[in-house]
Design a protein around this motif. Structure first.
Motif, PDB file in Angstrom:
ATOM      1  N   UNK A   1      -4.448  -6.788   4.617  1.00  0.00           N
ATOM      2  CA  UNK A   1      -4.947  -5.469   5.115  1.00  0.00           C
ATOM      3  C   UNK A   1      -4.014  -4.958   6.111  1.00  0.00           C
ATOM      4  N   UNK A   2      -2.865  -5.659   6.481  1.00  0.00           N
ATOM      5  CA  UNK A   2      -2.075  -5.050   7.046  1.00  0.00           C
ATOM      6  C   UNK A   2      -0.731  -4.464   6.225  1.00  0.00           C
ATOM      7  N   UNK A   3      -0.820  -4.637   4.856  1.00  0.00           N
ATOM      8  CA  UNK A   3       0.551  -3.945   4.033  1.00  0.00           C
ATOM      9  C   UNK A   3      -0.094  -2.737   3.815  1.00  0.00           C
ATOM     10  N   UNK A   4       1.122  -1.937   4.000  1.00  0.00           N
ATOM     11  CA  UNK A   4       0.940  -0.487   3.721  1.00  0.00           C
ATOM     12  C   UNK A   4       1.408   0.001   2.260  1.00  0.00           C
ATOM     13  N   UNK A   5       1.809   1.148   2.061  1.00  0.00           N
ATOM     14  CA  UNK A   5       2.055   1.633   0.843  1.00  0.00           C
ATOM     15  C   UNK A   5       3.147   1.326   0.566  1.00  0.00           C
ATOM     16  N   UNK A   6       4.129   1.084   1.378  1.00  0.00           N
ATOM     17  CA  UNK A   6       5.602   0.628   1.054  1.00  0.00           C
ATOM     18  C   UNK A   6       5.658  -0.944   1.080  1.00  0.00           C
ATOM     19  N   UNK A   7       4.658  -1.660   1.084  1.00  0.00           N
ATOM     20  CA  UNK A   7       4.609  -3.184   0.812  1.00  0.00           C
ATOM     21  C   UNK A   7       4.977  -3.774   2.024  1.00  0.00           C
ATOM     22  N   UNK A   8       5.158  -3.167   3.069  1.00  0.00           N
ATOM     23  CA  UNK A   8       5.462  -3.630   4.529  1.00  0.00           C
ATOM     24  C   UNK A   8       4.604  -3.625   5.304  1.00  0.00           C
ATOM     25  N   UNK A   9       4.461  -4.750   6.300  1.00  0.00           N
ATOM     26  CA  UNK A   9       3.365  -4.902   7.281  1.00  0.00           C
ATOM     27  C   UNK A   9       3.216  -4.030   8.528  1.00  0.00           C
ATOM     28  N   UNK A  10       2.334  -3.487   8.701  1.00  0.00           N
ATOM     29  CA  UNK A  10       2.252  -2.454   9.913  1.00  0.00           C
ATOM     30  C   UNK A  10       0.965  -2.255  10.532  1.00  0.00           C
ATOM     31  N   UNK A  11       0.898  -1.346  11.737  1.00  0.00           N
ATOM     32  CA  UNK A  11      -0.368  -0.819  12.257  1.00  0.00           C
ATOM     33  C   UNK A  11      -0.097   0.427  12.002  1.00  0.00           C
TER      34      UNK A  11
END
Length: 348
Positions: A164-174
């Protein structure tokens, strides 16, 4: 008689018996230039924070060598503005890396407790009108109460709900939803949304939407980019402008909305713990969210104190993932009517 090792904290082991206090660093002993270069802020600003947060940071403790509010604040500012727990920072104020971490947690909690005091929409009519006038002065866009957008901040992979924290670039983020005024003062900041959520979904679920749909904001609107749906209280650009009026509207919209991009750059530049250059925030999503919100509070306080020079863009590695800016037009006929009336009244 041997002293039980259990009573020795890490600072005593690090500095020895001769280190009697954790307050060997004194603000009055150094220049403002040193404070700004090391902790990001001048002396008068740090003294203000000591006064503001002192009571919260002076909680009763069983330890005879409790860290003073002043030292805790310096430690936290050092981390926020450098993104590092390096020993050099701790050495400067006389505490260990472990104590640095505790100080950051304490100061972050104290700032988050005061978030609503410093981050909020104006309520009195005169301030609201001043807000609109300031926005109108930028590019001629009337009725603007704030500009809204999202930005991503990198975090370490959490133990739970990893995807759920993996963004469109494949990195974990808020994914952080924020609103600011024409000077970059934050009027709303929701910093807890998982990075996998698109901006439009974040706004749909946000407290901000509930606030604007249930309270009386009938005499103005926010400006959002093409990643959001048009609403009666949120004006977005036209996807394909055709007439001169539509082009003028889009140009005014873009010039006004650009304020929040500059605000994001300023926050990342001032608080390097958020810009990715030192790596991701090494905390749980909840604690990372609180650190981001604490930095937002400090951003607003700094503007209150006249520290409002727009900073240069940060050089971190974490940029906002690009959204698919498809035609996000609302089926809300009332929202379409309001935007069309705005076009005819002010841009034709």
């Amino acid at each position: 008689m041997a002293v039980p090792i259990a009573v020795l904290d890490c600072d005593l082991l690090l500095y020895g018996r001769g280190h009697r206090t954790l307050d060997r660093f004194k603000l009055e002993d150094v220049t403002d230039e040193y404070l700004v270069s090391t902790y990001g802020f001048p002396r008068r600003f740090i003294y203000y924070l000591v006064e503001l947060l002192g009571a919260s940071l002076s909680r009763p403790t069983q330890r005879s060598r409790a860290i003073s509010p002043e030292t805790q604040i310096l430690a936290a500012l050092g981390f926020y503005t450098s993104g590092s727990f390096q020993t050099r920072m701790g050495d400067a104020i006389g505490i260990s890396q472990a104590s640095m971490s505790r100080c950051v947690a304490n100061v972050t909690e104290a700032l988050v407790e005061r978030a609503s005091q410093f981050i909020h929409f104006p309520e009195d009519e005169a301030t609201v009108q001043s807000l609109k006038d300031d926005f109108y002065g930028l590019a001629g866009m009337p009725g603007v109460l704030g500009v809204v957008d999202c930005t991503h901040v990198a975090i370490k992979a959490p133990n739970a709900e990893d995807l759920s924290y993996v963004n469109r670039k494949g990195l974990h983020s808020l994914n952080c939803l924020m609103v600011c005024d024409s000077r970059g003062v934050l009027l709303s900041a929701e910093t807890h949304w998982p990075g996998s959520l698109p901006d439009c979904v974040v706004l749909q679920r946000a407290a901000l939407t509930s606030q604007f749909e249930t309270e009386l904001h009938k005499d103005g609107w926010l400006l959002g980019d093409s990643s959001f749906f048009l609403r009666t209280w949120l004006m977005t650009p036209l996807h394909i402008p055709e007439t001169p009026a539509e082009y003028r509207y889009n140009m005014a919209h873009s010039a006004t909305h650009n304020v929040i991009e500059r605000t994001f750059r300023t926050i990342r530049s001032r608080f390097r713990c958020l810009d990715g250059s030192k790596g991701t925030l090494q905390y749980s999503p909840e604690k990372s969210s609180h650190i981001i919100l604490a930095c937002c509070v400090l951003h607003n306080i700094s503007l209150e104190h006249g520290l409002d020079v727009w900073s240069s863009p940060a050089t971190g590695h974490m940029e906002q993932p690009e959204e698919d800016y498809e035609q996000m037009e609302s089926m809300d006929s009332e929202a379409c009517r309001i935007r069309q009336e705005l076009l005819l009244t002010h841009f034709s």
